[in-house]
Design an enzyme around this catalytic site. Structure first.
Site, PDB file in Angstrom:
ATOM      1  N   HIS A   1       0.210   7.700   4.056  1.00 52.31           N
ATOM      2  CA  HIS A   1       0.744   8.609   3.032  1.00 52.31           C
ATOM      3  C   HIS A   1      -0.256   8.801   1.888  1.00 52.31           C
ATOM      4  O   HIS A   1      -0.558   9.942   1.499  1.00 52.31           O
ATOM      5  CB  HIS A   1       2.057   8.039   2.491  1.00 52.31           C
ATOM      6  CG  HIS A   1       2.701   8.893   1.441  1.00 52.31           C
ATOM      7  ND1 HIS A   1       3.618   9.874   1.742  1.00 52.31           N
ATOM      8  CD2 HIS A   1       2.551   8.924   0.087  1.00 52.31           C
ATOM      9  CE1 HIS A   1       4.005  10.469   0.633  1.00 52.31           C
ATOM     10  NE2 HIS A   1       3.375   9.910  -0.393  1.00 52.31           N
ATOM     11  N   GLU A   2      -0.767   7.694   1.364  1.00 50.68           N
ATOM     12  CA  GLU A   2      -1.696   7.791   0.234  1.00 50.68           C
ATOM     13  C   GLU A   2      -3.027   8.407   0.656  1.00 50.68           C
ATOM     14  O   GLU A   2      -3.680   9.092  -0.137  1.00 50.68           O
ATOM     15  CB  GLU A   2      -1.922   6.408  -0.388  1.00 50.68           C
ATOM     16  CG  GLU A   2      -0.661   5.744  -0.936  1.00 50.68           C
ATOM     17  CD  GLU A   2       0.080   6.609  -1.941  1.00 50.68           C
ATOM     18  OE1 GLU A   2      -0.564   7.434  -2.616  1.00 50.68           O
ATOM     19  OE2 GLU A   2       1.312   6.464  -2.048  1.00 50.68           O
TER      20      GLU A   2
ATOM     21  N   HIS B   1      -2.894  12.160   0.221  1.00 49.47           N
ATOM     22  CA  HIS B   1      -3.203  12.589  -1.152  1.00 49.47           C
ATOM     23  C   HIS B   1      -4.704  12.472  -1.426  1.00 49.47           C
ATOM     24  O   HIS B   1      -5.328  13.381  -1.988  1.00 49.47           O
ATOM     25  CB  HIS B   1      -2.455  11.707  -2.163  1.00 49.47           C
ATOM     26  CG  HIS B   1      -0.965  11.824  -2.106  1.00 49.47           C
ATOM     27  ND1 HIS B   1      -0.302  13.024  -2.115  1.00 49.47           N
ATOM     28  CD2 HIS B   1       0.003  10.857  -2.071  1.00 49.47           C
ATOM     29  CE1 HIS B   1       1.008  12.813  -2.082  1.00 49.47           C
ATOM     30  NE2 HIS B   1       1.215  11.509  -2.048  1.00 49.47           N
TER      31      HIS B   1
END
Length: 456
Positions: free
Chosen positions: A21-22, A25
C-alpha cells in the site's frame, strides 16, 4: 502453538500488505518528482532505519499500518530548493493520483494473487451429497433421497467445490434473495435436475450458522477404511491420544468397517465417553474418547476432530482440479476480484442501511486467527487470504472518511469542482471526526472479537 502461528501469520500478512500500500503512494510520488522524506512500516518507536538518498526507510514498533511522508509546507518549513517538489505545491490531479495509488495497488495485488492461484490450479472437493436430513429445504425438493447428487451450479454460476457453493449462498444472502436455483447431476448416472432452495432458514448475521447443513447438504463420504489422517488441535481425538494412521476397529463394542460407519456412530453419541479399539503399527490399543458435540441443523451430533485417510484412487474420484493458462488465469483472477469487490461493496451498503448486522465486522484478533490457519494450510491458502485482505484494505481506504485515503480524495474532488482547496479549518474538523469514526470502528471490531471468543 496456535497463538504463535496466528501471530506469525498476522505479522507477515500485515507487513506485506502495508508495504504494498505505502509503496503505491511512494512510487507515484517519485514519478511526479515529489520529495519523499520517510517510508515507514509501522508506527511509534523506530526499531530499524536506513537512509538511502533523500528517503529514510524505517520499521516501527506498532505494525498496524504505515506511512509515506512528503515535503509539505503545511507540516513545517521547506528549504527553498525543495519548494517545487513540495506535495502541497503539486496540481490537484497529481495529489489525487499519489493518494489514490495506495488503495489501487492493493486492488491490483488482489488481482495478481487470485490470478496466481488460478494459474497454480484450483483444487477442491466435489460438492457431492447424500443422506439428506428430514425437514430441510433440500429434503422437500428431493423427497426420495435415494442416491448421491453433485452440485453443478448455483444461480447459473458453475461450482467446482463446496467453498464455491458456500460463496454463492453468501452472495445470495447479501443480495437479499429469498431462494437459489441449484443445478444437480447424479454422482453415479446421467440424471440431471434443477431445484429451488428457499433461504428463509438462513441468517447472515449468525456467522456460526452452518448454512450448508441447515439447507440439508450432507457431504458424501468416500467408502474408505476407518483410518485417521489428521487430528485437529485440542480436539476430542487429540485429547484421547489418537494419532494419524490409527485404524479404528470398534466403537462402543461395535465393529466398524468404513469411515461412514465410524462417522455415524460418532454422530449418534454427542458428548459421551466411548471405548475405541484401535490398531496402531500392528498393535491393538483401547482408548476412551469423550466425544465433542455440535449443532447440525436442528440436531446435536457428536464429533471426533479427525479426518479420514483416503487412498490416492479414491481421492481422485472425489477431488476436482482445474488448471488455467497465464491469460486464462489473469482473466479468471480479474473476474474473481470484481465479484469479491462487488460482494464486499454490497455488504458494506447493507450494513450502512442496517439490513446486515455490523457484528460481521472482524477485528485484528479474528484476522490473526485466519492468518495463522491459512499459513498452516500452505502457500495457496495464505495467498488467497492475502488477496482477500488486500481487497478489503483497498476498499476501506477508498471510503470517503477523513484520515483515510478516500477522505483526501473526496476533498480533492471538491477542489477540482470549486477550483480552490478545502479550507484548512474545515479539513481539520473533518480529520478529527474521521479519526473518531476509525477509533470507534476499531474498538467495535475488537468488541466483536471478544464476544466471538467468549462464545466459543
Amino acid at each position: 502453538m496456535t497463538i504463535i502461528w496466528s501471530l506469525l501469520g498476522f505479522l507477515i500478512a500485515l507487513g506485506v500488505l502495508v508495504t504494498i500500500h505505502e509503496w503505491g503512494h511512494f512510487i507515484t510520488a517519485r514519478l511526479f518528482n515529489i520529495k519523499v522524506t520517510h517510508f515507514s512500516i509501522g508506527f511509534g518507536k523506530v526499531l530499524f532505519a536506513q537512509q538511502r538518498g533523500e528517503t529514510r526507510y524505517q520499521l516501527a514498533l506498532i505494525p498496524l499500518g504505515g506511512y509515506v511522508r512528503f515535503v509539505d509546507e503545511r507540516e513545517g518549513e521547506v528549504a527553498a530548493e525543495d519548494l517545487p517538489r513540495a506535495f502541497n505545491r503539486q496540481s490537484v490531479y497529481k495529489r489525487f493520483a499519489v493518494v489514490a495509488a495506495g488503495p489501487v495497488i492493493n486492488l491490483l495485488f488482489a488481482w495478481l494473487a487470485f490470478s496466481l492461484i488460478y494459474f497454480s490450479g484450483i483444487t477442491g472437493v466435489k460438492p457431492v451429497f447424500e443422506n439428506i436430513p428430514a425437514n430441510t429445504a433440500l429434503a422437500t425438493q428431493l423427497p426420495n433421497n435415494d442416491q448421491a447428487w453433485q452440485v453443478v451450479s448455483v444461480n447459473d454460476r458453475p461450482v467446482l467445490g463446496w467453498q464455491e457453493v458456500h460463496q454463492s449462498i453468501l452472495r445470495a444472502l447479501i443480495n437479499q434473495q429469498s431462494s437459489i436455483a441449484v443445478s444437480l447431476k447424479a454422482f453415479s448416472g446421467s440424471q440431471q435436475k434443477i431445484i429451488e432452495l428457499g433461504l428463509q432458514d438462513l441468517d447472515i448475521n449468525q456467522p456460526k450458522q452452518r448454512w450448508l447443513s441447515v439447507l440439508g447438504f450432507q457431504s458424501k463420504l468416500p467408502n474408505s477404511e476407518p483410518k485417521i489422517d489428521q487430528v485437529s488441535s485440542q480436539s476430542p481425538a487429540e485429547i484421547a491420544g489418537i494419532k494419524p494412521l490409527d485404524k479404528v476397529l470398534e466403537v462402543n463394542n461395535q465393529a466398524v468397517a468404513t469411515w461412514s460407519e465410524l462417522v455415524a456412530l460418532i454422530q449418534a453419541h454427542p458428548g459421551q465417553s466411548l471405548p475405541f479399539l484401535i490398531e496402531r503399527q500392528n498393535g491393538i490399543l483401547l482408548k476412551t474418547v469423550k466425544l465433542g458435540e455440535k449443532q447440525l441443523g436442528e440436531r446435536t451430533i457428536g464429533y471426533l476432530g479427525a479426518t479420514a485417510w483416503i487412498d490416492e484412487q479414491t481421492q481422485k474420484a472425489y477431488q476436482t482440479t482445474q488448471s488455467y493458462s497465464v491469460w486464462q488465469s489473469m482473466m479468471k483472477g480479474g473476474e474473481h476480484t470484481w465479484k469479491m469487490l462487488d460482494m464486499t461493496a454490497e455488504m458494506i451498503q447493507q450494513m450502512v442501511l442496517g439490513k446486515v448486522s455490523a457484528q460481521n465486522i472482524s477485528g485484528p484478533v479474528s484476522i490473526a486467527e485466519y492468518s495463522g490457519k491459512a499459513l498452516q494450510n500452505g502457500s495457496i491458502a495464505f495467498l488467497s487470504l492475502l488477496g482477500l485482505l488486500s481487497l478489503s484494505i483497498g476498499i476501506l481506504n477508498l471510503l470517503p472518511i477523513p484520515v483515510l485515503d478516500g477522505g483526501y480524495l473526496f476533498f480533492y474532488v471538491i477542489e477540482m469542482i470549486k477550483g480552490s482547496p478545502v479550507s484548512e479549518a474545515v479539513e481539520a474538523v473533518a480529520q478529527k471526526f474521521g479519526l473518531a469514526m476509525i477509533l470507534a470502528l476499531t474498538f467495535f471490531a475488537l468488541f466483536n472479537d471478544v464476544v466471538r471468543i467468549s462464545n466459543g
